[in-house]
Structures are given as C-alpha cells and as structure tokens.
Design a protein around this motif. Structure first.
Motif, PDB file in Angstrom:
ATOM      1  N   ARG A  60      -3.133 -14.616  -8.985  1.00 35.56           N
ATOM      2  CA  ARG A  60      -4.009 -13.915  -8.272  1.00 35.56           C
ATOM      3  C   ARG A  60      -3.311 -12.668  -7.978  1.00 35.56           C
ATOM      4  O   ARG A  60      -4.128 -11.625  -7.884  1.00 35.56           O
ATOM      5  CB  ARG A  60      -4.159 -14.522  -6.880  1.00 35.56           C
ATOM      6  CG  ARG A  60      -5.113 -13.946  -5.907  1.00 35.56           C
ATOM      7  CD  ARG A  60      -5.353 -14.690  -4.467  1.00 35.56           C
ATOM      8  NE  ARG A  60      -5.852 -15.939  -4.621  1.00 35.56           N
ATOM      9  CZ  ARG A  60      -5.151 -17.145  -4.546  1.00 35.56           C
ATOM     10  NH1 ARG A  60      -4.095 -17.337  -4.459  1.00 35.56           N
ATOM     11  NH2 ARG A  60      -5.962 -18.301  -4.599  1.00 35.56           N
ATOM     12  N   THR A  61      -2.143 -12.584  -7.858  1.00 31.44           N
ATOM     13  CA  THR A  61      -1.306 -11.306  -7.523  1.00 31.44           C
ATOM     14  C   THR A  61      -1.371 -10.472  -8.818  1.00 31.44           C
ATOM     15  O   THR A  61      -1.518  -9.280  -8.827  1.00 31.44           O
ATOM     16  CB  THR A  61       0.202 -11.600  -7.396  1.00 31.44           C
ATOM     17  OG1 THR A  61       0.317 -12.316  -6.013  1.00 31.44           O
ATOM     18  CG2 THR A  61       0.890 -10.455  -7.150  1.00 31.44           C
ATOM     19  N   ALA A  62      -1.834 -11.238 -10.043  1.00 24.49           N
ATOM     20  CA  ALA A  62      -1.648 -10.231 -11.510  1.00 24.49           C
ATOM     21  C   ALA A  62      -3.089  -9.754 -11.509  1.00 24.49           C
ATOM     22  O   ALA A  62      -3.323  -8.890 -12.257  1.00 24.49           O
ATOM     23  CB  ALA A  62      -1.367 -11.447 -12.286  1.00 24.49           C
ATOM     24  N   GLY A  63      -3.883 -10.119 -10.703  1.00 26.46           N
ATOM     25  CA  GLY A  63      -5.350  -9.617 -10.768  1.00 26.46           C
ATOM     26  C   GLY A  63      -6.500 -10.710 -11.082  1.00 26.46           C
ATOM     27  O   GLY A  63      -7.561 -10.366 -11.629  1.00 26.46           O
ATOM     28  N   ALA A  64      -6.197 -11.914 -11.453  1.00 29.32           N
ATOM     29  CA  ALA A  64      -7.351 -12.961 -11.877  1.00 29.32           C
ATOM     30  C   ALA A  64      -7.934 -13.481 -10.685  1.00 29.32           C
ATOM     31  O   ALA A  64      -7.298 -13.684  -9.573  1.00 29.32           O
ATOM     32  CB  ALA A  64      -6.525 -13.945 -12.648  1.00 29.32           C
ATOM     33  N   GLU A  65      -8.969 -13.824 -11.038  1.00 28.53           N
ATOM     34  CA  GLU A  65      -9.783 -14.718  -9.969  1.00 28.53           C
ATOM     35  C   GLU A  65      -9.187 -16.324 -10.111  1.00 28.53           C
ATOM     36  O   GLU A  65      -8.755 -16.779 -11.151  1.00 28.53           O
ATOM     37  CB  GLU A  65     -11.556 -14.786 -10.184  1.00 28.53           C
ATOM     38  CG  GLU A  65     -11.912 -13.677 -10.001  1.00 28.53           C
ATOM     39  CD  GLU A  65     -11.867 -13.191  -8.550  1.00 28.53           C
ATOM     40  OE1 GLU A  65     -11.756 -14.095  -7.532  1.00 28.53           O
ATOM     41  OE2 GLU A  65     -11.891 -11.824  -8.058  1.00 28.53           O
ATOM     42  N   ILE A  66      -9.272 -17.108  -8.982  1.00 24.02           N
ATOM     43  CA  ILE A  66      -8.765 -18.451  -9.110  1.00 24.02           C
ATOM     44  C   ILE A  66      -9.876 -19.413  -9.098  1.00 24.02           C
ATOM     45  O   ILE A  66     -10.578 -19.602  -8.131  1.00 24.02           O
ATOM     46  CB  ILE A  66      -7.715 -18.586  -8.119  1.00 24.02           C
ATOM     47  CG1 ILE A  66      -6.558 -17.669  -8.097  1.00 24.02           C
ATOM     48  CG2 ILE A  66      -6.970 -20.095  -8.376  1.00 24.02           C
ATOM     49  CD1 ILE A  66      -5.907 -17.606  -9.461  1.00 24.02           C
ATOM     50  N   VAL A  67      -9.689 -20.497  -9.940  1.00 25.43           N
ATOM     51  CA  VAL A  67     -10.454 -21.706  -9.835  1.00 25.43           C
ATOM     52  C   VAL A  67      -9.622 -22.859  -9.685  1.00 25.43           C
ATOM     53  O   VAL A  67      -8.554 -23.096 -10.486  1.00 25.43           O
ATOM     54  CB  VAL A  67     -11.394 -21.861 -11.210  1.00 25.43           C
ATOM     55  CG1 VAL A  67     -12.159 -23.130 -11.176  1.00 25.43           C
ATOM     56  CG2 VAL A  67     -12.556 -20.897 -11.219  1.00 25.43           C
ATOM     57  N   LEU A  68      -9.879 -23.464  -8.449  1.00 21.32           N
ATOM     58  CA  LEU A  68      -9.029 -24.882  -8.316  1.00 21.32           C
ATOM     59  C   LEU A  68      -9.537 -25.870  -8.929  1.00 21.32           C
ATOM     60  O   LEU A  68     -10.589 -26.361  -9.057  1.00 21.32           O
ATOM     61  CB  LEU A  68      -8.787 -24.746  -6.761  1.00 21.32           C
ATOM     62  CG  LEU A  68      -8.213 -23.980  -6.083  1.00 21.32           C
ATOM     63  CD1 LEU A  68      -8.432 -24.091  -4.522  1.00 21.32           C
ATOM     64  CD2 LEU A  68      -6.889 -23.574  -6.354  1.00 21.32           C
ATOM     65  N   ARG A  69      -8.494 -26.535  -9.842  1.00 20.33           N
ATOM     66  CA  ARG A  69      -8.957 -27.780 -10.814  1.00 20.33           C
ATOM     67  C   ARG A  69      -9.272 -28.814 -10.127  1.00 20.33           C
ATOM     68  O   ARG A  69      -7.990 -29.209  -9.677  1.00 20.33           O
ATOM     69  CB  ARG A  69      -8.293 -27.487 -12.012  1.00 20.33           C
ATOM     70  CG  ARG A  69      -8.925 -28.341 -13.063  1.00 20.33           C
ATOM     71  CD  ARG A  69      -8.162 -28.451 -14.375  1.00 20.33           C
ATOM     72  NE  ARG A  69      -7.380 -27.182 -14.783  1.00 20.33           N
ATOM     73  CZ  ARG A  69      -6.729 -27.272 -15.923  1.00 20.33           C
ATOM     74  NH1 ARG A  69      -6.271 -28.267 -16.759  1.00 20.33           N
ATOM     75  NH2 ARG A  69      -6.189 -25.958 -16.330  1.00 20.33           N
ATOM     76  N   PRO A  70      -9.871 -29.709 -10.204  1.00 18.98           N
ATOM     77  CA  PRO A  70      -9.751 -31.100  -9.556  1.00 18.98           C
ATOM     78  C   PRO A  70      -8.917 -32.001 -10.203  1.00 18.98           C
ATOM     79  O   PRO A  70      -8.608 -31.637 -11.471  1.00 18.98           O
ATOM     80  CB  PRO A  70     -11.195 -31.668  -9.526  1.00 18.98           C
ATOM     81  CG  PRO A  70     -11.886 -31.001 -10.460  1.00 18.98           C
ATOM     82  CD  PRO A  70     -11.267 -29.447 -10.685  1.00 18.98           C
ATOM     83  N   ALA A  71      -8.414 -32.930  -9.451  1.00 19.69           N
ATOM     84  CA  ALA A  71      -7.210 -33.920 -10.267  1.00 19.69           C
ATOM     85  C   ALA A  71      -7.855 -34.580 -11.570  1.00 19.69           C
ATOM     86  O   ALA A  71      -7.167 -34.888 -12.374  1.00 19.69           O
ATOM     87  CB  ALA A  71      -6.825 -34.728  -9.182  1.00 19.69           C
ATOM     88  N   ALA A  72      -9.229 -34.582 -11.460  1.00 22.97           N
ATOM     89  CA  ALA A  72      -9.779 -35.581 -12.677  1.00 22.97           C
ATOM     90  C   ALA A  72      -9.543 -35.021 -13.992  1.00 22.97           C
ATOM     91  O   ALA A  72      -9.722 -35.721 -15.009  1.00 22.97           O
ATOM     92  CB  ALA A  72     -11.136 -35.993 -12.134  1.00 22.97           C
TER      93      ALA A  72
END
Length: 412
Positions: A60-72
């Motif tokens: 995020r600090t580098a400029g990307a959007e974040i997608v939180l990946r589920p454990a599965a």
C-alpha cells in the motif's frame, strides 16, 4: 483499455520465510514488483493479493491497492490462478469496472522491468495474442531420469543413474547454431485476455505469445540460495539508484564502523579514542542546514559517541539494544515516516533498522550481509568520509568527499 496487474504475495513461505518482504538491493520483493507495475505505461491498475498485514502495508505504501486473500486460497497448495481470479472479482467490486486484460506479476522475479510488463500487454492488446508470457532464450541440454534412476537406488544421492536426453539425442548433439531456438519460461509476467481467463481459469489458452527478455535478469527466488544470488546480482544488472534530497526527511547514522573505521584505542586508564573524519563533520553540518533532521543512533553507551554528537550539535541515542524500536519511536515523536528515512550502517545489528526505513545505506567497509540488504552502498569506507559522500548524493557534487586527514575524538 483497463489493464489490471495482480501481484500474488501471500505471507507463508517455507523455503524463504517472509519471502515477499525479503529485500533485494534494499527493496522488498513485493515493493519491487509494485514499482515495476506502476511504471509500466500500459498498466492502468495494480493490486496486491495477500493474507499478510505486513505485506499489505508495504504494498500500500508503494502505491498498490490491496486485496485481502481468504485463507482458502492462501495455503501452500493454492494456485496463482485462484488468487488472480479472486483479485479480479474484488477489483470489479471496488472500482465498478471490469478489467479487459489481466496480468499475473510474480514478486519472486526481482529483476522484472516495466518494459517486460508492457511487452506482454502489447502482445495481447496489439498483436492478437490471447495470452503472453516472458521468456528467455536457452541453449541448455535437458536430461530426465527414467524409473530405475531415482536417488534411493544409488549410494551417492548426487549420482543419478538412468538419465536420458529430453531435447536432444545423446548420440547426436548438434551445435547450438544448428538447433531450433528454445526458450525458458521466466515465471515473471503473464498477460491474459480477462474474459478468456475467466472461462479457461488457466493462464494459457488460445494463441500464446512469447515475449523475449534479457536472460541475464532471469532469476526466480524459491530458496535462500536464490535470494543470495539475487542480492549479489542486483548491483550488476541494475543501474545504481541514489537518493535525492527530496526523497528523505531524516538521516540517521550509526557510529562505530560508519563514522569511524571500527577501531578503538584504549589507554591504561581505560579511556577510549577513535578516529573520525573532518569531511563527515562538514557533510553532517550541510545536511542539517538543508533542513534534514539528523540523529546518531548507537548500540554502545560510550562517552566518545556523546562527545562527537555534542561537537556536531546532533541529537544522539546510545546504549540502545533494539535500535529499530528506538528509531521507530523517534520517527513517531518527530512525525517522520520511516520510508522517508535514510539510515547508514555497517554491521548486522543495523539490519533491523534497514528493514524499517526506505533508504538503507551501507558504507563500503560494511559486513557482506549488510551490503546485500542495502539500497545503496558508498564507495568510501566508514571513517574515511562515507557520510560526506552521502551528503554529496543529497546536496550535490560540491559535497563529494575530498581527501581529509582523520582526527581523533576524545572522551572529554
């Protein structure tokens, strides 16, 4: 055209713990991938798919959007395709738009460039390919074991019997120039038409284009030996990038081995004397005048360190066991983002601080492990004008280090 770059970067890694945050050339692998994707002209959006908070923060600090990946889909058996499909859905939900081309960008290929990414995108958008991947020319002869040649059948596990040629006949091995061209999949970047990828659920479908890259930059990090090779290669395959004044808000300096040559003279009364460099003092004064905050941070609680700090009119924190915690607290107190800090060190106790700041810098005489994790390395050893050299990077060539005679700082 919407071109979505997806960088899968899960937290778990058995071969190299915290692999996606491992620095190469002083920059974490996931940050290197984000920067390459953001620099690509044909990429419109960059997301990092991760299950790890530290990776998410770095990306995020580098400029990307974040997608939180589920454990599965974050375990050892999870596929990159599953992460990309999930990220595509998440991106569509976030933006309200569907990607037309999707990229799979592997953070474990540290020398991936924006040009590589533009190349695979161009093959899909302009040249009629459905999928594209980066490849490098190879002339290697491949071998494979037959069923009787497994290592457990021999006394020496390094000796493998029953081998046969895969891309050659051992009775007829043509010269390189007489063989058909062959290419090695680099594992760095893949581009796919988004609708076709959703249908196939695999990165190869339809017409596949091979986008040739520089073989000298091909390296995938799967184990600690790969990481060591990448760190050794970084100065050779990448042009050196030095910080400018606008990149940082503070300069934090280790003392022993950084402002000195790491030697100590002790008299009969136990008084310590070290040699410092007048040019370093001039450089530190110039840094302070330029508006940058300067701090000396040392593990040793030593009157010599305090005396030098008083001479330079610079604040000092010494006798510090956890330099990274002290540095983080200092940054918080002064409202300075750690990624805007240049930290100069020389030994392994500086590595935690290297992992915290945006500009970890090693002096030329630093321990090999420190040089390997530095984002920049001075040409000058510690105690011989290395800090003056760094001031020259930030403030201009007029401050490049002249040859000064060291003088001694005494405990007074």
């Amino acid at each position: 055209m919407t071109v979505l770059a997806v960088i899968p970067a899960r937290g778990g890694s058995k071969g190299v713990p915290a692999k996606n945050l491992a620095p190469v050339g002083g920059i974490p692998l996931v940050v290197r991938a984000v920067r390459a994707a953001l620099a690509a002209r044909r990429v419109t959006d960059v997301v990092v798919s991760t299950d790890d908070a530290a990776i998410a923060e770095a990306a995020r600090t580098a400029g990307a959007e974040i997608v939180l990946r589920p454990a599965a889909i974050a375990g050892d058996t999870a596929t990159s395709e599953a992460a990309v499909l999930h990220a595509m859905d998440a991106y569509e939900a976030m933006s309200g738009a569907a990607a037309e081309v999707v990229l799979l960008v592997q953070a474990t290929s540290p020398f991936l460039t924006a040009g590589d990414l533009d190349g695979v995108v161009r093959a899909v958008t302009d040249e009629g390919a459905d999928t594209a991947l980066t490849v490098a020319p190879t002339h290697g002869f491949l071998w494979r074991l037959d069923g009787e040649g497994s290592p457990e059948h021999v006394r020496d596990a390094s000796l493998r019997l029953g081998g046969y040629g895969v891309n050659h006949d051992r009775a007829n091995r043509p010269r390189r120039q007489d063989r058909p061209r062959e290419f090695l999949e680099t594992g760095a970047a893949y581009a796919m038409r988004a609708d076709g990828f959703r249908t196939a659920r695999h990165r190869f479908f339809g017409r596949t284009a091979l986008v040739e890259t520089d073989a000298s930059r091909v390296l995938e990090i799967d184990d600690p030996h790969d990481l060591a090779r990448a760190r050794a290669l970084a100065p050779l395959v990448e042009p050196p990038v030095l910080p400018a004044h606008g990149d940082i808000d503070a300069v934090v300096l280790d003392f022993d081995g950084t402002q000195t040559d790491d030697k100590v003279l002790i008299d009969a009364d136990g008084r310590e004397t070290v040699a410092v460099h007048r040019g370093d003092g001039l450089g530190i004064a110039a840094l302070r005048r330029s508006g940058l905050k300067v701090l000396i941070l040392s593990t040793e609680r030593n009157p010599v360190v305090a005396a030098r700090a008083r001479k330079l009119d610079v604040p000092v924190l010494h006798g510090i066991d956890r330099k990274d915690l002290a540095l983080k607290q200092w940054c918080d107190e002064h409202g300075i983002a750690p990624e805007r800090v240049l930290y100069v060190g020389n030994d392994v106790n500086d590595l935690p601080c290297f992992g915290l700041v945006g500009w970890p810098v090693a002096v030329a005489s630093a321990h090999d492990a420190v040089r390997a994790e530095a984002r920049a390395v001075t040409a000058t050893p510690g105690g011989e004008g290395a800090i003056r050299e760094i001031a020259g990077w930030l403030l201009g060539p007029a401050l490049q280090p002249p040859h000064h005679t060291p003088h001694r700082a005494l405990d007074t």
